[in-house]
Motif scaffolding. Structure first.
Motif, PDB file in Angstrom:
ATOM      1  N   LEU A  20       1.187  -1.168  -0.008  1.00  0.00           N
ATOM      2  CA  LEU A  20       0.420  -0.131   0.021  1.00  0.00           C
ATOM      3  C   LEU A  20       0.680   1.119   0.035  1.00  0.00           C
ATOM      4  CD1 LEU A  20      -2.661  -1.038   2.328  1.00  0.00           C
ATOM      5  CD2 LEU A  20      -3.155  -0.999   0.325  1.00  0.00           C
ATOM      6  N   LYS A  21       0.864   2.044  -0.632  1.00  0.00           N
ATOM      7  CA  LYS A  21       1.337   3.960  -1.129  1.00  0.00           C
ATOM      8  C   LYS A  21       0.015   4.491  -1.182  1.00  0.00           C
ATOM      9  CE  LYS A  21       2.454   4.803  -5.227  1.00  0.00           C
ATOM     10  NZ  LYS A  21       1.971   6.212  -5.646  1.00  0.00           N
ATOM     11  N   SER A  22       0.423   5.703   0.304  1.00  0.00           N
ATOM     12  CA  SER A  22      -0.324   6.733   0.919  1.00  0.00           C
ATOM     13  C   SER A  22       0.017   7.440  -0.711  1.00  0.00           C
ATOM     14  CB  SER A  22      -0.359   7.500   2.061  1.00  0.00           C
ATOM     15  OG  SER A  22       1.072   8.122   1.798  1.00  0.00           O
ATOM     16  N   GLN A  23      -0.834   8.616  -1.397  1.00  0.00           N
ATOM     17  CA  GLN A  23      -0.628   9.701  -1.557  1.00  0.00           C
ATOM     18  C   GLN A  23       0.640  10.368  -1.859  1.00  0.00           C
ATOM     19  OE1 GLN A  23      -1.955   9.265  -4.988  1.00  0.00           O
ATOM     20  NE2 GLN A  23      -3.793   9.762  -4.356  1.00  0.00           N
ATOM     21  N   ASP A  24       1.372  10.719  -0.097  1.00  0.00           N
ATOM     22  CA  ASP A  24       2.113  11.543  -0.703  1.00  0.00           C
ATOM     23  C   ASP A  24       3.619  10.732  -0.685  1.00  0.00           C
ATOM     24  OD1 ASP A  24       1.140  10.664   1.638  1.00  0.00           O
ATOM     25  OD2 ASP A  24       1.430  12.339   3.335  1.00  0.00           O
ATOM     26  N   GLU A  25       3.295   9.346  -0.531  1.00  0.00           N
ATOM     27  CA  GLU A  25       4.980   8.940  -0.656  1.00  0.00           C
ATOM     28  C   GLU A  25       4.962   7.958  -1.583  1.00  0.00           C
ATOM     29  OE1 GLU A  25       4.532   5.120   3.177  1.00  0.00           O
ATOM     30  OE2 GLU A  25       2.681   4.957   1.528  1.00  0.00           O
ATOM     31  N   ARG A  26       6.977   7.767  -0.942  1.00  0.00           N
ATOM     32  CA  ARG A  26       7.236   7.447  -2.949  1.00  0.00           C
ATOM     33  C   ARG A  26       7.756   6.256  -2.888  1.00  0.00           C
ATOM     34  NH1 ARG A  26      10.199  10.391  -6.244  1.00  0.00           N
ATOM     35  NH2 ARG A  26      11.810   8.926  -5.679  1.00  0.00           N
ATOM     36  N   LEU A  27       7.349   5.525  -4.340  1.00  0.00           N
ATOM     37  CA  LEU A  27       7.642   4.139  -3.934  1.00  0.00           C
ATOM     38  C   LEU A  27       8.742   3.847  -4.128  1.00  0.00           C
ATOM     39  CD1 LEU A  27       5.780   1.016  -4.934  1.00  0.00           C
ATOM     40  CD2 LEU A  27       6.570   2.170  -7.278  1.00  0.00           C
ATOM     41  N   GLY A  28      10.076   4.606  -4.212  1.00  0.00           N
ATOM     42  CA  GLY A  28      11.463   3.937  -4.267  1.00  0.00           C
ATOM     43  C   GLY A  28      12.186   3.163  -4.688  1.00  0.00           C
ATOM     44  N   ILE A  29      11.525   3.300  -6.109  1.00  0.00           N
ATOM     45  CA  ILE A  29      12.487   2.728  -7.002  1.00  0.00           C
ATOM     46  C   ILE A  29      12.230   3.388  -8.228  1.00  0.00           C
ATOM     47  CG2 ILE A  29      11.820   0.105  -6.456  1.00  0.00           C
ATOM     48  CD1 ILE A  29       9.778  -0.197  -7.929  1.00  0.00           C
ATOM     49  N   ASP A  30      13.778   2.378  -8.914  1.00  0.00           N
ATOM     50  CA  ASP A  30      14.189   3.337 -10.415  1.00  0.00           C
ATOM     51  C   ASP A  30      13.853   1.995 -11.804  1.00  0.00           C
ATOM     52  OD1 ASP A  30      14.464   5.737  -9.482  1.00  0.00           O
ATOM     53  OD2 ASP A  30      16.730   5.345  -8.963  1.00  0.00           O
ATOM     54  N   VAL A  31      13.067   2.368 -11.983  1.00  0.00           N
ATOM     55  CA  VAL A  31      12.821   1.262 -12.947  1.00  0.00           C
ATOM     56  C   VAL A  31      13.262   1.270 -15.045  1.00  0.00           C
ATOM     57  CG1 VAL A  31      11.228  -0.020 -11.714  1.00  0.00           C
ATOM     58  CG2 VAL A  31      10.356   1.542 -13.371  1.00  0.00           C
ATOM     59  N   VAL A  32      13.583   0.509 -16.168  1.00  0.00           N
ATOM     60  CA  VAL A  32      13.614   0.731 -17.161  1.00  0.00           C
ATOM     61  C   VAL A  32      12.696  -0.045 -18.212  1.00  0.00           C
ATOM     62  CG1 VAL A  32      15.958   2.670 -17.073  1.00  0.00           C
ATOM     63  CG2 VAL A  32      15.625  -0.136 -17.290  1.00  0.00           C
ATOM     64  N   PRO A  33      12.274   0.490 -19.012  1.00  0.00           N
ATOM     65  CA  PRO A  33      11.217  -0.471 -19.642  1.00  0.00           C
ATOM     66  C   PRO A  33      12.490  -2.106 -20.857  1.00  0.00           C
ATOM     67  CG  PRO A  33      11.083   1.897 -21.041  1.00  0.00           C
ATOM     68  CD  PRO A  33      12.388   1.809 -19.477  1.00  0.00           C
ATOM     69  N   ILE A  34      12.014  -2.643 -20.253  1.00  0.00           N
ATOM     70  CA  ILE A  34      12.988  -4.080 -21.042  1.00  0.00           C
ATOM     71  C   ILE A  34      12.476  -4.548 -22.151  1.00  0.00           C
ATOM     72  CG2 ILE A  34      14.784  -4.102 -19.304  1.00  0.00           C
ATOM     73  CD1 ILE A  34      13.463  -6.353 -18.190  1.00  0.00           C
ATOM     74  N   THR A  35      12.831  -5.018 -23.010  1.00  0.00           N
ATOM     75  CA  THR A  35      11.848  -6.260 -24.260  1.00  0.00           C
ATOM     76  C   THR A  35      12.933  -7.578 -24.088  1.00  0.00           C
ATOM     77  OG1 THR A  35      10.624  -4.404 -24.506  1.00  0.00           O
ATOM     78  CG2 THR A  35      10.823  -6.587 -26.748  1.00  0.00           C
ATOM     79  N   PHE A  36      12.142  -8.894 -24.091  1.00  0.00           N
ATOM     80  CA  PHE A  36      13.329  -9.534 -24.648  1.00  0.00           C
ATOM     81  C   PHE A  36      12.103 -10.597 -25.944  1.00  0.00           C
ATOM     82  CE2 PHE A  36      13.724 -12.228 -21.033  1.00  0.00           C
ATOM     83  CZ  PHE A  36      12.941 -10.981 -20.126  1.00  0.00           C
ATOM     84  N   CYS A  37      12.719 -11.519 -26.689  1.00  0.00           N
ATOM     85  CA  CYS A  37      11.702 -11.844 -27.316  1.00  0.00           C
ATOM     86  C   CYS A  37      10.728 -11.678 -27.513  1.00  0.00           C
ATOM     87  CB  CYS A  37      11.468 -13.579 -26.715  1.00  0.00           C
ATOM     88  SG  CYS A  37      13.111 -14.473 -26.846  1.00  0.00           S
ATOM     89  N   GLU A  38       9.217 -11.750 -26.862  1.00  0.00           N
ATOM     90  CA  GLU A  38       7.916 -10.937 -26.826  1.00  0.00           C
ATOM     91  C   GLU A  38       7.437 -10.206 -25.464  1.00  0.00           C
ATOM     92  OE1 GLU A  38       5.102 -13.823 -28.320  1.00  0.00           O
ATOM     93  OE2 GLU A  38       6.162 -13.802 -29.901  1.00  0.00           O
ATOM     94  N   PHE A  39       8.127 -10.561 -24.331  1.00  0.00           N
ATOM     95  CA  PHE A  39       8.399 -10.386 -23.226  1.00  0.00           C
ATOM     96  C   PHE A  39       8.441  -9.049 -22.921  1.00  0.00           C
ATOM     97  CE2 PHE A  39       9.640  -9.325 -18.867  1.00  0.00           C
ATOM     98  CZ  PHE A  39       8.790  -9.479 -18.411  1.00  0.00           C
ATOM     99  N   VAL A  40       7.575  -8.244 -22.601  1.00  0.00           N
ATOM    100  CA  VAL A  40       8.041  -6.720 -21.947  1.00  0.00           C
ATOM    101  C   VAL A  40       8.081  -6.223 -20.508  1.00  0.00           C
ATOM    102  CG1 VAL A  40       6.956  -4.370 -22.150  1.00  0.00           C
ATOM    103  CG2 VAL A  40       6.754  -5.586 -24.241  1.00  0.00           C
TER     104      VAL A  40
END
Length: 120
Positions: A20-40
């Motif tokens: 659960l995350k309140s509106q004022d909380e940060r999730l705290g992760i950095d992500v980048v999109p990846i694709t391999f084969c047909e997986f996203v």
């Protein structure tokens, strides 16, 4: 907050992270999109201290189901295979259900000895 592990396959396994995350909380992760084969998916680059994911990790540490750099988010809530929808869910949803893929080359988070003692 909860989580469960799936069956390992070729050194990989999948687990679910529910938080659960309140509106004022940060999730705290950095992500980048990846694709391999047909997986996203979204590859986790960093988990920041004091974010919602870090708190979940500390709660889950005894189960070794921490979200770590190198893990891949396969879905966020009902969004799967659509990077924009997954990112929107991460930004805007308060109830998060993440399906996480751990591959053998993922960096598993190790707690410092003082935190390991506190977790027991």
């Amino acid at each position: 907050a909860g989580g469960g592990a799936g069956a390992p396959t070729d050194g990989q396994f999948v687990f679910e992270a529910i938080m659960l995350k309140s509106q004022d909380e940060r999730l705290g992760i950095d992500v980048v999109p990846i694709t391999f084969c047909e997986f996203v998916g979204l590859s986790v680059l960093n988990v920041a201290r004091n974010g919602v994911v870090d708190s979940w990790n500390q709660y889950q540490a005894k189960n070794r189901l921490c979200i770590c750099p190198g893990d891949t988010l396969m879905s966020v809530n009902d969004a799967r295979g659509d990077i924009k929808a997954m990112m929107q869910e991460l930004r805007c949803s308060c109830d998060l259900r993440l399906l996480v893929l751990r591959r053998p080359n993922s960096q598993q988070q190790q707690l410092p000895p003082q935190q390991q003692q506190q977790q027991q």
